[in-house]
Design a protein around this motif. Structure first.
Motif, PDB file in Angstrom:
ATOM      1  N   GLU A  62       2.899 -18.428  -6.610  1.00  0.00           N
ATOM      2  CA  GLU A  62       2.432 -17.729  -5.404  1.00  0.00           C
ATOM      3  C   GLU A  62       2.733 -18.575  -4.172  1.00  0.00           C
ATOM      4  OE1 GLU A  62      -1.609 -15.562  -3.679  1.00  0.00           O
ATOM      5  OE2 GLU A  62      -1.551 -16.309  -5.734  1.00  0.00           O
ATOM      6  N   GLY A  63       3.273 -17.932  -3.173  1.00  0.00           N
ATOM      7  CA  GLY A  63       3.651 -18.645  -1.962  1.00  0.00           C
ATOM      8  C   GLY A  63       5.119 -19.032  -1.931  1.00  0.00           C
ATOM      9  N   ASN A  64       5.794 -18.997  -3.098  1.00  0.00           N
ATOM     10  CA  ASN A  64       7.227 -19.246  -3.121  1.00  0.00           C
ATOM     11  C   ASN A  64       7.919 -18.096  -2.387  1.00  0.00           C
ATOM     12  OD1 ASN A  64      10.046 -19.095  -4.023  1.00  0.00           O
ATOM     13  ND2 ASN A  64       9.494 -20.663  -5.517  1.00  0.00           N
TER      14      ASN A  64
ATOM     15  N   ILE B 296      14.611   0.646  -0.469  1.00  0.00           N
ATOM     16  CA  ILE B 296      15.199  -0.297   0.475  1.00  0.00           C
ATOM     17  C   ILE B 296      14.258  -1.477   0.725  1.00  0.00           C
ATOM     18  CG2 ILE B 296      14.251   0.737   2.589  1.00  0.00           C
ATOM     19  CD1 ILE B 296      17.025   0.298   3.872  1.00  0.00           C
ATOM     20  N   GLY B 297      13.038  -1.379   0.242  1.00  0.00           N
ATOM     21  CA  GLY B 297      12.046  -2.441   0.434  1.00  0.00           C
ATOM     22  C   GLY B 297      11.013  -2.053   1.481  1.00  0.00           C
ATOM     23  N   LYS B 298       9.950  -2.825   1.519  1.00  0.00           N
ATOM     24  CA  LYS B 298       8.860  -2.544   2.463  1.00  0.00           C
ATOM     25  C   LYS B 298       9.258  -2.913   3.890  1.00  0.00           C
ATOM     26  CE  LYS B 298       4.921  -3.094  -0.671  1.00  0.00           C
ATOM     27  NZ  LYS B 298       3.667  -3.835  -0.920  1.00  0.00           N
TER      28      LYS B 298
ATOM     29  N   THR C  15      10.057  -4.756  -4.775  1.00  0.00           N
ATOM     30  CA  THR C  15       9.795  -3.983  -5.984  1.00  0.00           C
ATOM     31  C   THR C  15       8.670  -2.987  -5.746  1.00  0.00           C
ATOM     32  OG1 THR C  15      10.403  -5.933  -7.296  1.00  0.00           O
ATOM     33  CG2 THR C  15       9.292  -4.145  -8.453  1.00  0.00           C
ATOM     34  N   PRO C  16       8.929  -1.672  -5.816  1.00  0.00           N
ATOM     35  CA  PRO C  16       7.849  -0.692  -5.624  1.00  0.00           C
ATOM     36  C   PRO C  16       6.659  -0.918  -6.560  1.00  0.00           C
ATOM     37  CG  PRO C  16       9.948   0.413  -5.451  1.00  0.00           C
ATOM     38  CD  PRO C  16      10.248  -1.007  -5.865  1.00  0.00           C
TER      39      PRO C  16
ATOM     40  N   PHE D  77       9.583 -12.379  -1.843  1.00  0.00           N
ATOM     41  CA  PHE D  77      10.722 -11.485  -1.614  1.00  0.00           C
ATOM     42  C   PHE D  77      10.831 -10.441  -2.724  1.00  0.00           C
ATOM     43  CE2 PHE D  77      15.301 -10.911  -2.742  1.00  0.00           C
ATOM     44  CZ  PHE D  77      15.670 -10.092  -1.680  1.00  0.00           C
ATOM     45  N   ILE D  78      10.734 -10.881  -3.992  1.00  0.00           N
ATOM     46  CA  ILE D  78      10.855  -9.954  -5.119  1.00  0.00           C
ATOM     47  C   ILE D  78       9.698  -8.962  -5.136  1.00  0.00           C
ATOM     48  CG2 ILE D  78      10.835  -9.782  -7.646  1.00  0.00           C
ATOM     49  CD1 ILE D  78      13.485 -10.777  -6.302  1.00  0.00           C
TER      50      ILE D  78
END
Length: 265
Positions: A206-208, A259-261, A218-219, A213-214
């Protein structure tokens, strides 16, 4: 009359070869096939890895048979398939799982490194598939499952060789379907998303930034697990998928659909 029943998902009496399945995704897939009833055969590049795999399968109550074989060596693969047919039986299910990745910027990557990735990730599935198809034709049925990747569809920094190989594997999958579908051989692919494995553990802290990003891309808002790959593989290995051919099933939590958030203001 509809004669479908849940036995169509059973792999009882089937012989499955999963390449590179001593650990990780290949091990999880092979274990899932075993729980559906298949007899498991696997290979790896050296005796140490094969022994490690056999011990792990035994601990899980699975009687798997392991062989040392370099899947990029056509003569060795032909000999392996012949030995499996003599000692166990004709291979009903092939999962081309063995693979490597070299994360090197393209302009820094040597042609030799590029060729090595192509050899393991694309040439090897060709070699192993070529070795098992003749007996599948004689038997009248066969399943080939190629472990593709989201990189069969997308590019990303440092993975030029891997993406090239996996894009080629996607098209090899479609071509095996086109060439041997009439022989009742179904060839499909599975494209894992970002999966929790020991290799990805440092990235999932967590925090990486990469972990964040992943999750944001990811929905499903999580990494996948190796268990997430088992159901799709059992389906593609079973008679339930006999009219599914040349398809790539992406098990990615929806990444390829999104497309991502939108970043927060």
């Amino acid at each position: 009359m509809n004669d479908f029943n849940m036995n169509n998902f059973s792999l009882e009496g089937k012989v499955a070869l999963v390449t590179g399945a001593s650990y990780g995704i290949g091990y999880a897939i092979a274990s899932g096939l075993a729980k559906a009833g298949a007899t498991i055969i696997f290979n790896d590049i050296n005796e140490e890895l094969v022994d490690k795999g056999i011990n792990a399968y035994k601990a899980d109550g699975i009687d798997a048979k392991g062989y040392v074989c370099d899947v990029t060596d056509e003569d060795a693969v032909q000999a392996l398939v012949k030995k499996i047919e003599e000692e166990v039986g004709v291979i009903d299910i092939l999962v081309n799982n063995a693979g490597i990745i070299k994360r090197i910027p393209m302009i820094e990557m040597t042609a030799a490194d590029f060729r090595k990735v192509i050899d393991v990730d694309l040439n090897a599935p060709f070699i192993v598939s070529k070795a098992v198809i003749p007996s599948m034709i004689k038997k009248g049925h066969g399943k080939i499952i190629n472990i593709c990747s989201m990189m069969s569809e997308l590019g990303r920094e440092t993975v030029s060789a891997y993406a090239s190989a996996k894009g080629g594997l996607k098209m090899l999958t479609k071509n095996i379907c086109a060439e041997y579908g009439e022989s009742n051989i179904q060839c499909n692919g599975i494209g894992p998303g970002y999966i929790e494995t020991p290799q990805t553990a440092p990235l999932r802290v967590e925090g990486n930034p990469f972990n964040d990003f992943i999750i944001s891309k990811t929905p499903a808002a999580r990494w996948g697990t190796t268990n997430d790959l088992i159901g799709p593989t059992v389906f593609l290995a079973s008679d339930a998928s006999n009219f599914v051919n040349g398809h790539i099933l992406y098990v990615d939590g929806g990444i390829l659909a999104s497309i991502g958030k939108q970043p927060e203001a």
